[in-house]
Write a protein that holds these residues in place. Structure first.
Motif, PDB file in Angstrom:
ATOM      1  N   VAL A 156       0.847  -1.202   0.000  1.00 37.30           N
ATOM      2  CA  VAL A 156       0.000   0.000   0.000  1.00 37.30           C
ATOM      3  C   VAL A 156       0.878   1.247   0.000  1.00 37.30           C
ATOM      4  N   ASN A 157       1.946   1.221   0.791  1.00 37.07           N
ATOM      5  CA  ASN A 157       2.866   2.365   0.818  1.00 37.07           C
ATOM      6  C   ASN A 157       3.453   2.617  -0.568  1.00 37.07           C
ATOM      7  N   PHE A 158       3.808   1.549  -1.268  1.00 34.14           N
ATOM      8  CA  PHE A 158       4.342   1.715  -2.614  1.00 34.14           C
ATOM      9  C   PHE A 158       3.306   2.362  -3.537  1.00 34.14           C
ATOM     10  N   GLY A 159       2.071   1.866  -3.499  1.00 29.44           N
ATOM     11  CA  GLY A 159       1.031   2.427  -4.349  1.00 29.44           C
ATOM     12  C   GLY A 159       0.773   3.893  -4.055  1.00 29.44           C
ATOM     13  N   LEU A 160       0.679   4.244  -2.777  1.00 23.31           N
ATOM     14  CA  LEU A 160       0.435   5.634  -2.399  1.00 23.31           C
ATOM     15  C   LEU A 160       1.630   6.528  -2.740  1.00 23.31           C
ATOM     16  N   THR A 161       2.831   5.978  -2.649  1.00 28.07           N
ATOM     17  CA  THR A 161       4.019   6.757  -3.004  1.00 28.07           C
ATOM     18  C   THR A 161       4.004   7.124  -4.482  1.00 28.07           C
ATOM     19  N   VAL A 162       3.647   6.168  -5.331  1.00 28.31           N
ATOM     20  CA  VAL A 162       3.554   6.447  -6.773  1.00 28.31           C
ATOM     21  C   VAL A 162       2.519   7.547  -7.020  1.00 28.31           C
ATOM     22  N   VAL A 163       1.360   7.427  -6.375  1.00 24.77           N
ATOM     23  CA  VAL A 163       0.323   8.444  -6.538  1.00 24.77           C
ATOM     24  C   VAL A 163       0.840   9.803  -6.079  1.00 24.77           C
ATOM     25  N   ALA A 164       1.533   9.830  -4.938  1.00 23.13           N
ATOM     26  CA  ALA A 164       2.034  11.098  -4.393  1.00 23.13           C
ATOM     27  C   ALA A 164       3.036  11.758  -5.325  1.00 23.13           C
ATOM     28  N   THR A 165       3.897  10.961  -5.965  1.00 13.38           N
ATOM     29  CA  THR A 165       4.898  11.551  -6.864  1.00 13.38           C
ATOM     30  C   THR A 165       4.227  12.288  -8.025  1.00 13.38           C
ATOM     31  N   LEU A 166       3.099  11.771  -8.487  1.00 17.20           N
ATOM     32  CA  LEU A 166       2.375  12.407  -9.595  1.00 17.20           C
ATOM     33  C   LEU A 166       1.482  13.530  -9.101  1.00 17.20           C
ATOM     34  N   TYR A 167       0.834  13.306  -7.965  1.00 17.76           N
ATOM     35  CA  TYR A 167      -0.119  14.268  -7.402  1.00 17.76           C
ATOM     36  C   TYR A 167       0.544  15.606  -7.095  1.00 17.76           C
ATOM     37  N   PHE A 168       1.744  15.567  -6.495  1.00 17.26           N
ATOM     38  CA  PHE A 168       2.438  16.801  -6.117  1.00 17.26           C
ATOM     39  C   PHE A 168       3.317  17.354  -7.233  1.00 17.26           C
ATOM     40  N   GLY A 169       3.355  16.675  -8.372  1.00 17.32           N
ATOM     41  CA  GLY A 169       4.176  17.148  -9.471  1.00 17.32           C
ATOM     42  C   GLY A 169       5.658  16.923  -9.283  1.00 17.32           C
ATOM     43  N   TRP A 170       6.013  15.954  -8.459  1.00 15.82           N
ATOM     44  CA  TRP A 170       7.434  15.642  -8.309  1.00 15.82           C
ATOM     45  C   TRP A 170       7.969  14.942  -9.556  1.00 15.82           C
ATOM     46  N   HIS A 171       7.118  14.119 -10.170  1.00 14.09           N
ATOM     47  CA  HIS A 171       7.603  13.271 -11.255  1.00 14.09           C
ATOM     48  C   HIS A 171       6.579  13.120 -12.369  1.00 14.09           C
ATOM     49  N   TYR A 172       7.099  12.738 -13.531  1.00 11.32           N
ATOM     50  CA  TYR A 172       6.280  12.328 -14.662  1.00 11.32           C
ATOM     51  C   TYR A 172       6.044  10.821 -14.569  1.00 11.32           C
ATOM     52  N   ILE A 173       5.100  10.327 -15.367  1.00 16.02           N
ATOM     53  CA  ILE A 173       4.856   8.882 -15.396  1.00 16.02           C
ATOM     54  C   ILE A 173       6.125   8.135 -15.792  1.00 16.02           C
ATOM     55  N   GLY A 174       6.857   8.682 -16.752  1.00 17.12           N
ATOM     56  CA  GLY A 174       8.103   8.043 -17.170  1.00 17.12           C
ATOM     57  C   GLY A 174       9.110   7.925 -16.045  1.00 17.12           C
ATOM     58  N   ASP A 175       9.136   8.919 -15.146  1.00 18.01           N
ATOM     59  CA  ASP A 175      10.042   8.850 -13.985  1.00 18.01           C
ATOM     60  C   ASP A 175       9.700   7.657 -13.103  1.00 18.01           C
ATOM     61  N   ASP A 176       8.387   7.453 -12.882  1.00 20.69           N
ATOM     62  CA  ASP A 176       7.963   6.338 -12.036  1.00 20.69           C
ATOM     63  C   ASP A 176       8.252   4.998 -12.704  1.00 20.69           C
ATOM     64  N   LEU A 177       8.051   4.928 -14.003  1.00 22.65           N
ATOM     65  CA  LEU A 177       8.379   3.690 -14.718  1.00 22.65           C
ATOM     66  C   LEU A 177       9.873   3.406 -14.632  1.00 22.65           C
ATOM     67  N   GLY A 178      10.685   4.454 -14.735  1.00 18.73           N
ATOM     68  CA  GLY A 178      12.117   4.278 -14.568  1.00 18.73           C
ATOM     69  C   GLY A 178      12.468   3.803 -13.173  1.00 18.73           C
ATOM     70  N   GLY A 179      11.772   4.341 -12.164  1.00 19.90           N
ATOM     71  CA  GLY A 179      12.009   3.901 -10.790  1.00 19.90           C
ATOM     72  C   GLY A 179      11.646   2.450 -10.583  1.00 19.90           C
ATOM     73  N   ILE A 180      10.548   2.016 -11.187  1.00 21.79           N
ATOM     74  CA  ILE A 180      10.147   0.606 -11.093  1.00 21.79           C
ATOM     75  C   ILE A 180      11.211  -0.290 -11.717  1.00 21.79           C
ATOM     76  N   ALA A 181      11.736   0.113 -12.866  1.00 25.94           N
ATOM     77  CA  ALA A 181      12.781  -0.670 -13.522  1.00 25.94           C
ATOM     78  C   ALA A 181      14.025  -0.771 -12.644  1.00 25.94           C
ATOM     79  N   ILE A 182      14.411   0.342 -12.013  1.00 26.88           N
ATOM     80  CA  ILE A 182      15.571   0.333 -11.120  1.00 26.88           C
ATOM     81  C   ILE A 182      15.358  -0.632  -9.962  1.00 26.88           C
ATOM     82  N   ALA A 183      14.166  -0.608  -9.359  1.00 23.72           N
ATOM     83  CA  ALA A 183      13.882  -1.491  -8.228  1.00 23.72           C
ATOM     84  C   ALA A 183      13.976  -2.954  -8.625  1.00 23.72           C
ATOM     85  N   LEU A 184      13.416  -3.308  -9.759  1.00 24.63           N
ATOM     86  CA  LEU A 184      13.439  -4.709 -10.201  1.00 24.63           C
ATOM     87  C   LEU A 184      14.867  -5.175 -10.470  1.00 24.63           C
TER      88      LEU A 184
END
Length: 366
Positions: free
Chosen positions: A295-323
């Motif tokens: 749940v924390n992961f899901g809310l973190t992704v939402v927060a990054t977009l909601y506050f304008g910290w990141h673009y969708i591509g940034d989050d996809l890049g972060g997911i790739a890094i984690a994997l």
């Protein structure tokens, strides 16, 4: 689904547990030092203003982790009786604070600290080394995926801009202390020492890859590049943090400040939150804890977009890094994925001072 299997280990195998972690710390540490010298910029210590200099902080962190484990346990078991308390401390030291555990805590915390501080410094130097920005391209990609809309605007319409902002701000800001707390938890209290090496090595890989991603595709993020996207939000800790980062960046570029912390691609909030969830999934059997981290992961992704910290591509890049970090961390510390097999204990005897390293390597299942 692939399961984790522990390989047979020998003396070289135990050294391999920390080899990649040490190499990463040396490489990124030297890189940060060379870059700072070349640009005539001091090595910044972002937390030094309130945690003291690094030569004090490192032994304090290591010693504090040991004390935090020993003292509360000893006082509880000893019932404030000196003889029983001393006996409880001795028993805990004998059974838990073995040579292997001390090596994990001291070397793990030290290497992680070097990697993290080097990451922060290389992130700070980014605008001096790479002036180009790719915000326009990533925003075009966002709008193409969302039929002409920006992620932040859609989330504001969907979730509102008041109560949701405070909730998501709390989630986003909790990440900052959790970075250090969870490293300590896995190194000090993981029953399986192999999990500790896996966790801290995967963290080191993720922060290093995150640094590389900043230089590959420099961005400021939609909230900074296009501030009108988040101008309707109520004031929260997250918005205050963004303002402070903007001021720090201006001071770094046009005044005499030593540090700035703005870099968008990829999202390390997303990467590290996903890495935590994956590690919990494979090392913690409590279903409730696993749910909390997902749940924390899901809310973190939402927060990054909601506050304008990141673009969708940034989050996809972060997911790739984690994997990538999760998998390479497993391989580097002696774990391997084998389709269709359950976890099994290594057939060779474990060293006396490193109990349980090859135990319970299957992902926790409900």
């Amino acid at each position: 689904m692939s399961q984790l299997v522990a390989p047979t280990r020998d003396g070289a195998g135990w050294r391999r547990d920390y080899l990649l972690l040490v190499v990463l710390a040396v490489v990124i540490g030297v890189t940060a030092l060379v870059a700072s010298v070349a640009l005539d910029q001091p090595i910044a210590d972002p937390e030094g203003s309130f945690l003291g200099p690094s030569w004090v902080r490192l032994p304090v962190l290591c010693g504090g982790a040991i004390i935090l484990d020993l003292v509360p346990r000893a006082l509880w078991q000893g019932r404030l009786r000196p003889r029983r308390t001393v006996a409880a401390v001795r028993e805990r030291v004998r059974t838990h604070w073995t040579g292997a555990r001390l090596k994990l805590v001291v070397l793990g915390i030290s290497c992680f600290y070097v990697i993290y501080v080097s990451y922060r410094n290389l992130k700070s130097l980014l605008p001096l080394l790479r002036d180009v920005k790719y915000d326009r391209e990533l925003r075009v990609l966002d709008r193409a995926m969302l039929l002409g809309e920006d992620p932040a605007s859609l989330l504001h319409d969907l979730l509102g801009t008041d109560l949701s902002a405070h909730v998501l701000s709390a989630v986003y800001l909790a990440y900052i202390p959790l970075v250090a707390i969870l490293v300590t938890v896995w190194l000090v209290w993981s029953n399986n020492i192999g999990y500790g090496w896996w966790f801290v090595t995967a963290q080191g890989i993720a922060w290093t890859l995150g640094t590389v991603s900043y230089y590959m595709l420099p961005t400021l993020g939609p909230g900074i590049m296009y501030p009108s996207l988040v101008s309707d939000l109520t004031t929260t800790g997250a918005s205050d943090l963004m303002d402070s980062l903007v001021y720090a960046r201006h001071g770094f570029l046009w005044a005499d400040a030593d540090y700035q912390g703005v870099a968008g691609f990829a999202s390390l909030h997303t990467a590290i939150a996903l890495l935590w969830a994956l590690m919990v999934q494979y090392t913690v059997r409590s279903r409730a804890i696993r749910v909390v981290f997902w749940v924390n992961f899901g809310l973190t992704v939402v927060a990054t977009l909601y506050f304008g910290w990141h673009y969708i591509g940034d989050d996809l890049g972060g997911i790739a890094i984690a994997l990538v970090a999760f998998y390479l961390g497993a391989v580097a510390t002696g774990h391997r994925f084998v389709p269709g097999r359950l976890a099994e204990r290594s057939p060779t005897p474990e060293p006396a001072d490193d109990p349980g390293t090859a135990r319970d390597l299957e992902p926790a299942r409900s």
